[in-house]
Design a protein around this motif. Sequence first.
Motif, short mmCIF file in Angstrom:
data_model
loop_
_atom_site.label_atom_id
_atom_site.label_comp_id
_atom_site.label_asym_id
_atom_site.label_seq_id
_atom_site.Cartn_x
_atom_site.Cartn_y
_atom_site.Cartn_z
N LYS A 67 39.31 49.21 53.35
CA LYS A 67 39.75 50.59 53.18
C LYS A 67 40.88 50.69 52.16
O LYS A 67 40.94 51.64 51.36
CB LYS A 67 40.20 51.14 54.53
N ARG A 68 41.77 49.69 52.17
CA ARG A 68 42.92 49.70 51.25
C ARG A 68 42.60 49.08 49.89
O ARG A 68 43.47 49.02 49.02
CB ARG A 68 44.07 48.91 51.88
N ASN A 69 41.39 48.57 49.74
CA ASN A 69 40.98 47.88 48.51
C ASN A 69 41.89 46.69 48.21
O ASN A 69 42.25 46.42 47.06
CB ASN A 69 40.97 48.85 47.32
N GLU A 70 42.26 45.96 49.26
CA GLU A 70 43.08 44.76 49.10
C GLU A 70 42.26 43.63 48.49
O GLU A 70 41.03 43.58 48.62
CB GLU A 70 43.61 44.29 50.46
N ALA A 95 29.04 42.16 48.50
CA ALA A 95 27.91 43.10 48.55
C ALA A 95 28.25 44.36 49.33
O ALA A 95 27.65 45.42 49.10
CB ALA A 95 26.69 42.41 49.17
N LEU A 96 29.23 44.27 50.24
CA LEU A 96 29.52 45.39 51.14
C LEU A 96 30.86 46.06 50.86
O LEU A 96 31.39 46.76 51.72
CB LEU A 96 29.46 44.91 52.60
N GLY A 97 31.40 45.86 49.68
CA GLY A 97 32.53 46.69 49.28
C GLY A 97 33.90 46.05 49.33
O GLY A 97 34.91 46.74 49.11
N TRP A 98 33.99 44.76 49.60
CA TRP A 98 35.29 44.09 49.58
C TRP A 98 35.56 43.51 48.19
O TRP A 98 34.62 43.16 47.46
CB TRP A 98 35.35 42.96 50.60
N ARG A 99 36.82 43.38 47.86
CA ARG A 99 37.22 42.70 46.62
C ARG A 99 37.63 41.28 47.02
O ARG A 99 38.73 41.07 47.55
CB ARG A 99 38.37 43.45 45.95
N ALA A 100 36.75 40.33 46.77
CA ALA A 100 36.96 38.98 47.29
C ALA A 100 36.90 37.94 46.18
O ALA A 100 36.16 38.09 45.20
CB ALA A 100 35.90 38.66 48.34
N HIS A 101 37.70 36.89 46.36
CA HIS A 101 37.69 35.72 45.49
C HIS A 101 37.48 34.47 46.36
O HIS A 101 37.66 34.51 47.58
CB HIS A 101 39.02 35.58 44.73
N ASN A 127 46.67 36.15 43.75
CA ASN A 127 47.60 37.17 44.23
C ASN A 127 47.01 37.97 45.40
O ASN A 127 47.23 39.18 45.54
CB ASN A 127 48.02 38.13 43.11
N ALA A 128 46.24 37.29 46.24
CA ALA A 128 45.58 37.97 47.36
C ALA A 128 46.58 38.34 48.44
O ALA A 128 47.55 37.61 48.69
CB ALA A 128 44.50 37.06 47.94
N SER A 129 46.33 39.47 49.10
CA SER A 129 47.19 39.88 50.21
C SER A 129 46.67 39.37 51.54
O SER A 129 47.41 39.31 52.53
CB SER A 129 47.29 41.41 50.26
N LEU A 130 45.38 38.99 51.57
CA LEU A 130 44.77 38.49 52.81
C LEU A 130 44.00 37.22 52.52
O LEU A 130 43.10 37.20 51.68
CB LEU A 130 43.84 39.55 53.42
#
Length: 562
Positions: A67-70, A95-101, A127-130
Motif C-alpha cells: 500500500k505504501r509502495n515500499e 507480479a502482484l504489485g510489490w516493488r521487490a529486489h 535501500n529497502a525499508s523491509l
Amino acid sequence: PSQPLLADSLAAKLGVSPLLAQCLINRGLDDAENASRFLQPQLKQLSDPFLLPDMQTAVDRLFTARKRNETIVLFGDYDVDGVTSVAMLYELLTALGWRAHCFLPHRLDEGYGLSLEAVRHCLEKTNASLFVAVDCGTSATEAIAWLAERKREVIVVDHHQPGGQRPHAVAIVNPQLDPAMRFSELCAAGLSFKLAHAIVKQGRTLKLPEFASYDVRPMLDLVALGTVADVVPLTGENRILVTAGLRRLQKCSRPGLAALREVAQINGPIGVYEIGFQLGPRLNAAGRLETAQGALDLLLADSPQQAATLAQQLDFQNRERQRLERAILQEAQTRLRSHFNPETDPVIVDGDASWHIGVVGIVAARLQQEYYRPTFIFGGDGQSLRGSGRSVAGFDLAAALRECAPLLLRFGGHAMAAGVSLVPENLAAFRTQLGKIASRQLAREQLLPPLVLDAEVTLQDLTPEFIKELSRLKPFGQQNPPVQLCCRRLTNARAPVRVGREQKHVKFWVTDGQQTCEAIWWNGGDALWPTGQFDLAFIPQTNVYNGATQLQLKLIDWRASE
C-alpha cells in the motif's frame, strides 16, 4: 518386525498387497486413513498457511508495504533451498504489485545468512525499508538489531532451529517456534510456498482484482527442487508438495530448468535422484564457490538463449566444485587414516585454512557416510575457520552446538546439518567437547549404520506388478526410504563381472534354484563378493537398457547363509 495380522487388515481396507501394507506400517502408517492419504497425496490436503507462527503478522506487514509502495528486498541463502525460495517469492510479489529486489550474500566475502557484513551491503545496494530473510535469520539478533537502529524492519521465513535470544523481527515464520511442531518438516522452499499461498488468500479476501486469477501452482517445480535438495523429510506436507512439484518438473516449462536439464544430460523423467545428483549440485555450484546469483538468474530467465548461457556457466562451476571436493576429500581421508580410531572416537572434526569453505559441507557428508559419525569439516575464512556439519540419527547437531557456544563465533542449523565458525585455536577444544557430548548421547550401536529391512521375500514375489505397486510409496527420501528387502539362501547363477568405466561396480545373477535375477553392487568392485549360499539385502528396482525394462536388485549387503 513383521506384523502379519495388522498388515492383512490394513491391506484389506486399502485394497493393496500385504507386503505393501507392511511397508506402510514400517513407516508409521498403521491406520487406513493416514495410509490412504500417504498413497494419494493431493494439494487439497495442505493445511491453512495461516496456522504457521507469525504468518498473519508477516502477510499484514507485506500488504502494508504494498500500500505504501515500499521497497522490499528478498534476502536469501546461497543454496538451492534459499535460491528457489527467493525466486518464487520474487515472481509472486513483482507480479502482484510489490516493488521487490533480490539479494544473495557472497559466500567468501559476506558469509552465511543474515550477517552484519551482508546486511550492510544489501542496504547500500537496495535501500529497502523491509527485509524478507528467507532460509536464514532466526538467530540473526545482531544484524536485525542493526537494521532496526536504521528504521528497517525484517520478516524472517526460516526453518532452522532458534539459538538463544530471539531477534526483534516483525515476524518469524518458522515452524521450529511452534510448540506443537506442526509443519516441522518444511524447508524454506515449502515455507515460501505457504507464504505465497497466504498472500494470495489475503488478497482475495480483500477483493483485490489481480489476486483473483493468480495461480501459485506453477511455483511447485521450484518447491520440489528446494525441498529435495535440502534433504528434509519427504513426509507430511513435503510429500504433497514434492509429488505435485515433480509432475510440474517433467514439463520443464521454465527456460532455465529446460537448459539445466540439457546440460545435465537428463533424457528421462526427473525424480528425486535427478534433483539430488544432477540438477541440485549444478544450482548449488555457483553459491559454493562465490555467489549464487547465476543460479537465481537461471531460474528467473525469460529466454532460452539467456538460460543456455547461464546453465553452461553453472555446469562449468560444478566441474570446478567437483575438482576441489575430490582434492579436499582425499586430503581429509589421508589425515583421518593417521589419527581417527573408530573404536574410541565418536565424532570427526577436522579442518585446514587452505580448504575451500564452499565444499566442506559436501566433504563432511561424504565422510559421515563413510565412517558413520557426526562430522564437521572446516575451511579457511580469513582469520577464522568456517565449517559445516552432518550428523547421524539420534544426535542433534544444533543442540550440541548450543552446548559448545563458548568456543564458537557463530553457529546455526538443525538436527542433521549445521554451520559453525570458530578461531583456529579452538578447533581441538571443539573436537573434544563435541566428542564428550556424543559419548554421552550415543550408544555404541548408534555409531554403526543401521540396516532396516521392510520384509523378507522370495525371488518369485518380485513380479512386475509388485514393483509397480511399490512405486506408490514414491517419492523416496528422508524418513521415507526406498523399500529394502531380503532374500535368503541364494547362489550365483553365473560368475559375477566387473562393470563401469573404471570397473568399480559388480554385476551378479542370483538364483534360488527356480528364479534368476540380475543384481548390481555399486562401488563393490574391491569388496568381498558373495560366494556359496548367501542372504541378500537389496532395493528392488527396474533397469532400462536399450529400450528393454527388467528387474534389478540393488545390493545393499550380503552374508553367508546359516
